[in-house]
Enzyme design. Structure first.
Site, PDB file in Angstrom:
ATOM      1  N   TYR A 157      -0.684 120.526  28.678  1.00 45.63           N
ATOM      2  CA  TYR A 157      -1.247 119.268  28.167  1.00 45.63           C
ATOM      3  C   TYR A 157      -0.566 118.082  28.841  1.00 45.63           C
ATOM      4  O   TYR A 157      -1.228 117.166  29.349  1.00 45.63           O
ATOM      5  CB  TYR A 157      -1.057 119.196  26.641  1.00 45.63           C
TER       6      TYR A 157
ATOM      7  N   SER B 223       0.054 110.140  27.349  1.00 43.02           N
ATOM      8  CA  SER B 223       0.785 110.677  26.191  1.00 43.02           C
ATOM      9  C   SER B 223       2.287 110.599  26.411  1.00 43.02           C
ATOM     10  O   SER B 223       2.768 110.721  27.546  1.00 43.02           O
ATOM     11  CB  SER B 223       0.386 112.138  25.993  1.00 43.02           C
TER      12      SER B 223
END
Ligand SMILES: NC(=O)c1ccc[n+]([C@@H]2O[C@H](COP(=O)([O-])OP(=O)(O)OC[C@H]3O[C@@H](n4cnc5c(N)ncnc54)[C@H](O)[C@@H]3O)[C@@H](O)[C@H]2O)c1
Length: 331
Positions: free
Chosen positions: A153, A128
């Site tokens: 995350y 990501s």
């Protein structure tokens, strides 16, 4: 080819599975259909895939964080490559429910690496853009330091890259990590800004504009992302001593996949308003904890290696998303 796609009921996974099946690959899609967001939407994506691809797509409901169940379910299936897109996504939810990130993104990623190791097959996996944390030097380059995550995350995605590097080193499995930049488009994700804004505008409800609108994002249209992922699956990294994108001398590379343009949040809102034919009621808020102010992808590595070239501007992509949204919800 036979390809295992994880997160096949998810936004990106379902679109990749569809593209692979359409071009003649056999796809085994797995997903645990968890309720992080609408399970009905996930079931609708699977139903759509089955309707349009017949036997080229088969679906197995599996939690890949449960290793025994994963190994048992896959025992009778052969495949040549893995496209690992399943994960607990979302930056803000990692503040509320950290354990689901550890299960899906750390335990689950290790389990998928083990499947790749066991079968000696390449894997392309999702990282990501959030690994860039609060980096201020734009555009973000795959060579930049990324050891200051702003949320759990991002830390789990960085950990996935590190685990992958160790597996490429020890077992010489060809691995590709893709740092996606804010993906949007038809069949998108209901927890992301574009969907939330569109939903609120149609309902006549206020939208929350964070950091008073002073944010920039590199928005990537789903078809461009799918093209990049398929190119990676078709050309796994060689075990040639590298160095590969991101610096590895093992068969492991890391690419940014973005649009290579950083758009102002307020411009995006303007495009959504035009596509909806209605002005948004805007509620200004400060930057949320864990959120990144600006993103901007340097995509030169994947462009040079694989000819990746994003084709869709937000002026083209936003109306396509809104049109799909209207269709899906009948609004
Ligand atoms: N959409 C974006 O803008 C974006 C940006 C950066 C990175 N990513 C990454 O790309 C990948 C795909 O994202 P997406 O937008 O399609 O998200 P998504 O939430 O729509 O899809 C992920 C899918 O994985 C499934 N899943 C989660 N944990 C699982 C488990 N333990 N076992 C089986 N299935 C499980 C979920 O049910 C879901 O269907 C993710 O790894 C995400 O972190 C997405």
């Amino acid at each position: 080819m036979k390809i295992l796609v994880t997160g096949a009921a998810g936004f990106i996974g379902s679109q990749v599975a569809g593209q692979l099946a359409r071009r003649g690959d056999h796809v085994i899609g797995i997903d645990n259909l968890n309720d992080y967001y609408s399970v009905q939407l996930k079931r609708d994506r699977i139903a759509h895939l089955k309707r349009h691809n017949g036997n080229a797509f088969e679906f197995l409901e599996i939690d890949f964080a449960d290793n025994a169940a994963l190994v048992a379910a896959l025992a009778e299936h052969d495949f040549d490559a893995i496209c690992h897109l399943g994960a607990q996504a979302g930056v803000r939810y990692s503040i509320e429910n950290p354990h689901s990130y550890v299960q899906s993104n750390l335990v689950g990623h290790l389990n998928m690496l083990e499947v790749a190791r066991d079968r000696k097959i390449p894997m392309t996996y999702a990282s990501s853009s959030s690994v860039y944390g609060g980096n201020t030097q734009l555009p973000f380059r795959v060579e930049d330091r990324v050891d200051r995550p702003l949320a759990l995350y991002a830390a789990t995605k960085k950990a996935d890259e590190l685990m992958s590097e160790a597996y490429a080193n020890l077992y010489r499995i060809p691995l590709t990590g893709l740092r996606f930049f804010t993906v949007y488009g038809p069949w998108g994700r209901p927890d992301m800004a574009m969907w939330l804004f569109t939903k609120a505008i149609f309902a006549g409800k206020p939208i929350k504009v964070f950091n008073n609108g002073d944010m920039r994002r590199d928005f990537t249209y789903i078809d461009d992302i799918v093209a990049g992922i398929v190119a990676c699956l078709d050309h796994p990294p060689l075990d040639d001593g590298g160095p590969h994108a991101g610096g590895s001398i093992n068969p492991h590379r890391i690419y940014n996949i973005g649009n290579n343009r950083s758009e102002q949040l307020m411009d995006l809102i303007g495009l959504i308003e035009t596509a909806c034919g209605k002005e948004a009621i805007k509620e200004m808020h400060p930057l949320q904890p864990g959120d990144v102010k600006d993103t901007f992808a340097d995509i030169s590595a994947i462009s040079t290696d694989l000819g990746f070239e994003p084709k869709t501007t937000i002026a083209q992509g936003v109306p396509r998303f809104v049109s799909w949204y209207r269709d899906y919800h009948g609004v």
